[in-house]
Design an enzyme around this catalytic site. Structure first.
Site, PDB file in Angstrom:
ATOM      1  N   ARG A 176       0.443   6.383   7.554  1.00 34.93           N
ATOM      2  CA  ARG A 176       0.435   6.512   6.080  1.00 34.93           C
ATOM      3  C   ARG A 176      -0.163   7.839   5.629  1.00 34.93           C
ATOM      4  O   ARG A 176       0.172   8.345   4.569  1.00 34.93           O
ATOM      5  CB  ARG A 176      -0.378   5.376   5.446  1.00 34.93           C
ATOM      6  CG  ARG A 176       0.246   3.999   5.584  1.00 34.93           C
ATOM      7  CD  ARG A 176      -0.467   3.023   4.643  1.00 34.93           C
ATOM      8  NE  ARG A 176      -0.198   1.625   4.951  1.00 34.93           N
ATOM      9  CZ  ARG A 176       0.853   0.938   4.513  1.00 34.93           C
ATOM     10  NH1 ARG A 176       1.758   1.540   3.779  1.00 34.93           N
ATOM     11  NH2 ARG A 176       1.003  -0.330   4.836  1.00 34.93           N
ATOM     12  N   ASP A 209       7.323   2.798  -3.116  1.00 31.13           N
ATOM     13  CA  ASP A 209       7.566   3.841  -2.114  1.00 31.13           C
ATOM     14  C   ASP A 209       9.043   3.968  -1.779  1.00 31.13           C
ATOM     15  O   ASP A 209       9.581   5.070  -1.729  1.00 31.13           O
ATOM     16  CB  ASP A 209       6.734   3.581  -0.841  1.00 31.13           C
ATOM     17  CG  ASP A 209       6.920   2.190  -0.242  1.00 31.13           C
ATOM     18  OD1 ASP A 209       7.647   1.346  -0.824  1.00 31.13           O
ATOM     19  OD2 ASP A 209       6.325   1.934   0.827  1.00 31.13           O
ATOM     20  N   ASP A 216      14.852  -0.612  -0.198  1.00 29.62           N
ATOM     21  CA  ASP A 216      15.673  -0.820   0.992  1.00 29.62           C
ATOM     22  C   ASP A 216      16.731  -1.875   0.640  1.00 29.62           C
ATOM     23  O   ASP A 216      17.728  -1.553   0.000  1.00 29.62           O
ATOM     24  CB  ASP A 216      14.726  -1.239   2.125  1.00 29.62           C
ATOM     25  CG  ASP A 216      15.384  -1.284   3.481  1.00 29.62           C
ATOM     26  OD1 ASP A 216      16.182  -0.392   3.780  1.00 29.62           O
ATOM     27  OD2 ASP A 216      15.096  -2.224   4.247  1.00 29.62           O
ATOM     28  N   LYS A 273       0.827  -1.194   0.000  1.00 27.04           N
ATOM     29  CA  LYS A 273       0.000   0.000   0.000  1.00 27.04           C
ATOM     30  C   LYS A 273       0.868   1.254   0.000  1.00 27.04           C
ATOM     31  O   LYS A 273       0.390   2.357  -0.215  1.00 27.04           O
ATOM     32  CB  LYS A 273      -0.878   0.034   1.261  1.00 27.04           C
ATOM     33  CG  LYS A 273      -1.794  -1.135   1.416  1.00 27.04           C
ATOM     34  CD  LYS A 273      -2.446  -1.070   2.828  1.00 27.04           C
ATOM     35  CE  LYS A 273      -2.691  -2.461   3.299  1.00 27.04           C
ATOM     36  NZ  LYS A 273      -3.074  -2.536   4.713  1.00 27.04           N
ATOM     37  N   GLY A 274       2.159   1.059   0.260  1.00 26.49           N
ATOM     38  CA  GLY A 274       3.039   2.199   0.519  1.00 26.49           C
ATOM     39  C   GLY A 274       3.128   3.228  -0.590  1.00 26.49           C
ATOM     40  O   GLY A 274       3.405   4.397  -0.339  1.00 26.49           O
ATOM     41  N   PHE A 289      14.443   5.190   9.680  1.00 24.33           N
ATOM     42  CA  PHE A 289      13.104   4.661   9.409  1.00 24.33           C
ATOM     43  C   PHE A 289      12.135   5.819   9.249  1.00 24.33           C
ATOM     44  O   PHE A 289      11.946   6.613  10.157  1.00 24.33           O
ATOM     45  CB  PHE A 289      12.640   3.708  10.505  1.00 24.33           C
ATOM     46  CG  PHE A 289      11.486   2.876  10.040  1.00 24.33           C
ATOM     47  CD1 PHE A 289      11.700   1.698   9.339  1.00 24.33           C
ATOM     48  CD2 PHE A 289      10.182   3.307  10.239  1.00 24.33           C
ATOM     49  CE1 PHE A 289      10.626   0.953   8.849  1.00 24.33           C
ATOM     50  CE2 PHE A 289       9.101   2.572   9.755  1.00 24.33           C
ATOM     51  CZ  PHE A 289       9.327   1.394   9.068  1.00 24.33           C
ATOM     52  N   VAL A 290      11.533   5.900   8.070  1.00 24.36           N
ATOM     53  CA  VAL A 290      10.652   7.028   7.773  1.00 24.36           C
ATOM     54  C   VAL A 290       9.200   6.587   7.565  1.00 24.36           C
ATOM     55  O   VAL A 290       8.931   5.447   7.162  1.00 24.36           O
ATOM     56  CB  VAL A 290      11.147   7.807   6.528  1.00 24.36           C
ATOM     57  CG1 VAL A 290      12.452   8.529   6.821  1.00 24.36           C
ATOM     58  CG2 VAL A 290      11.299   6.886   5.317  1.00 24.36           C
ATOM     59  N   ASP A 330       4.397   3.389   6.130  1.00 28.05           N
ATOM     60  CA  ASP A 330       3.834   3.070   7.442  1.00 28.05           C
ATOM     61  C   ASP A 330       4.853   2.489   8.410  1.00 28.05           C
ATOM     62  O   ASP A 330       5.944   2.068   8.029  1.00 28.05           O
ATOM     63  CB  ASP A 330       2.733   2.015   7.291  1.00 28.05           C
ATOM     64  CG  ASP A 330       3.305   0.618   7.018  1.00 28.05           C
ATOM     65  OD1 ASP A 330       4.155   0.490   6.110  1.00 28.05           O
ATOM     66  OD2 ASP A 330       2.932  -0.337   7.722  1.00 28.05           O
ATOM     67  N   LYS A 356      17.177   3.928  -0.283  1.00 25.26           N
ATOM     68  CA  LYS A 356      18.190   3.780   0.774  1.00 25.26           C
ATOM     69  C   LYS A 356      19.337   2.968   0.187  1.00 25.26           C
ATOM     70  O   LYS A 356      19.440   1.761   0.401  1.00 25.26           O
ATOM     71  CB  LYS A 356      17.604   3.015   1.968  1.00 25.26           C
ATOM     72  CG  LYS A 356      16.671   3.798   2.859  1.00 25.26           C
ATOM     73  CD  LYS A 356      16.266   2.922   4.048  1.00 25.26           C
ATOM     74  CE  LYS A 356      15.238   3.593   4.931  1.00 25.26           C
ATOM     75  NZ  LYS A 356      14.700   2.659   5.948  1.00 25.26           N
TER      76      LYS A 356
HETATM   77  P1  IMP Z   1      13.106  -4.187   0.296  1.00 19.86           P
HETATM   78  O1  IMP Z   1      12.436  -5.377  -0.311  1.00 19.86           O
HETATM   79  O2  IMP Z   1      14.059  -4.577   1.393  1.00 19.86           O
HETATM   80  O3  IMP Z   1      13.740  -3.262  -0.697  1.00 19.86           O
HETATM   81  O4  IMP Z   1      12.000  -3.440   1.106  1.00 19.86           O
HETATM   82  C1  IMP Z   1      11.161  -2.516   0.585  1.00 19.86           C
HETATM   83  C2  IMP Z   1       9.968  -2.382   1.506  1.00 19.86           C
HETATM   84  O5  IMP Z   1      10.332  -2.269   2.881  1.00 19.86           O
HETATM   85  C3  IMP Z   1       9.238  -1.106   1.182  1.00 19.86           C
HETATM   86  O6  IMP Z   1       8.283  -1.296   0.160  1.00 19.86           O
HETATM   87  C4  IMP Z   1       8.621  -0.746   2.504  1.00 19.86           C
HETATM   88  O7  IMP Z   1       7.369  -1.380   2.639  1.00 19.86           O
HETATM   89  C5  IMP Z   1       9.544  -1.299   3.552  1.00 19.86           C
HETATM   90  N1  IMP Z   1      10.438  -0.249   4.123  1.00 19.86           N
HETATM   91  C6  IMP Z   1      11.781  -0.165   4.033  1.00 19.86           C
HETATM   92  N2  IMP Z   1      12.264   0.910   4.663  1.00 19.86           N
HETATM   93  C7  IMP Z   1      11.181   1.556   5.179  1.00 19.86           C
HETATM   94  C8  IMP Z   1      11.031   2.775   5.958  1.00 19.86           C
HETATM   95  O8  IMP Z   1      11.980   3.511   6.301  1.00 19.86           O
HETATM   96  N3  IMP Z   1       9.755   3.099   6.282  1.00 19.86           N
HETATM   97  C9  IMP Z   1       8.665   2.359   5.924  1.00 19.86           C
HETATM   98  N4  IMP Z   1       8.773   1.223   5.214  1.00 19.86           N
HETATM   99  C10 IMP Z   1      10.020   0.824   4.848  1.00 19.86           C
HETATM  100 MG    MG Z   2       6.180  -1.354   0.254  1.00 20.60          MG
END
Ligand code: IMP
Ligand code: MG
Length: 178
Positions: free
Chosen positions: A164, A99, A102, A42-43, A151-152, A158, A130
Site C-alpha cells: 500500500r 481506489d 472492478d 483502506k485502499g 492486478f495493480v 494492496d 477496470k
Molecule cells: P469490486 O467490488 O469487484 O468492484 O471490487 C473492488 C475492490 O476490489 C477494490 O476496492 C479493491 O479492494 C479490490 N481490487 C480490485 N482490483 C484490484 C487490483 O488490481 N489491485 C488491488 N485491489 C483490487
Molecule cells: Mg477497496
C-alpha cells in the site's frame, strides 16, 4: 516491494497531475454546498488525502470499511459493513472516494445503501476503473484512469495487505499471486 512489480503503470507525477485535475472538476459541482467525503478503507486512503487537498469547497470527512464477499456468480446482494460512517447521510451530498472499481459489486451496493439512508446525492470518484471487468450496473461519475485487467498495487492498493505504501501504481508480478 519494488522488485515485486513487473513495471510501473502510473508514476507519482502522473498520479499527482490527474488527481488535481479531477478534484478541480469536482469543485465546480458543489458551490454553496458542504459535501460529506466518504473514503472507502483502506485502499482509498492515499488517493483520498491527495484528492481532498485540492478541494476548495468546505467538506466533512468520513470513512467506511466494507468487504465485497459475495462477488461473482453468487450474488448475496448484501454488502458486509466492517466499519460504518460516523455521520448520518440523511439529506447530505455524499462523495464516495474509492481506489478501484472492478466488478462493481462494492459500489453498486454502497450507492444503493446511502440512498436508502436518505442521502440527497451520491457521487462516485474513483482512482482506477477496470471497465472490462464490470458485472454490476454501476459507473463512476469521475474516474482518474481507465486500466486494463491487470492486478495493480501501490498508492493505497494492496495484495494481502502489502504494497500500500508504494508511491506509484505498479503491476504486480504474476508469480506473487499465482
Ligand atoms: P469490486 O467490488 O469487484 O468492484 O471490487 C473492488 C475492490 O476490489 C477494490 O476496492 C479493491 O479492494 C479490490 N481490487 C480490485 N482490483 C484490484 C487490483 O488490481 N489491485 C488491488 N485491489 C483490487
Ligand atoms: Mg477497496
Amino acid at each position: 516491494m519494488h522488485k515485486d512489480c513487473e513495471r510501473i503503470m502510473l508514476t507519482e507525477e502522473q498520479l499527482r497531475a490527474r488527481v488535481k485535475e479531477v478534484a478541480e472538476q469536482v469543485n465546480g459541482l458543489y458551490k454553496d454546498k458542504r459535501p460529506l467525503v466518504v473514503g472507502i478503507l483502506k485502499g482509498s486512503i492515499i488517493f483520498y488525502s491527495d484528492f481532498i487537498r485540492h478541494l476548495t469547497v468546505p467538506v466533512e470527512l468520513d470513512f467506511m470499511a466494507v468487504s465485497s464477499y459475495g462477488t461473482g456468480a453468487v450474488s448475496s446482494g448484501k454488502l458486509k459493513i466492517k466499519k460504518d460512517l460516523d455521520k448520518d447521510v440523511k439529506g447530505r451530498d455524499v462523495i464516495i472516494v474509492e481506489d478501484i472499481i472492478d466488478s462493481g459489486f462494492t459500489l453498486a451496493n454502497l450507492k444503493a445503501l446511502l440512498y436508502e439512508r436518505g442521502a440527497a446525492s451520491v457521487m462516485i470518484v474513483t482512482l482506477l476503473n477496470k471497465e472490462g471487468r464490470r458485472e454490476y450496473d454501476i459507473e463512476p461519475d469521475y474516474n482518474c484512469f481507465d486500466i486494463e485487467n491487470e492486478f495493480v498495487v501501490g498508492y493505497g492498493l494492496d495484495y494481502n495487505e502489502m504494497y500500500r505504501s508504494l508511491p506509484y501504481i505498479g503491476i504486480l508480478k504474476r508469480e506473487i499471486y499465482e
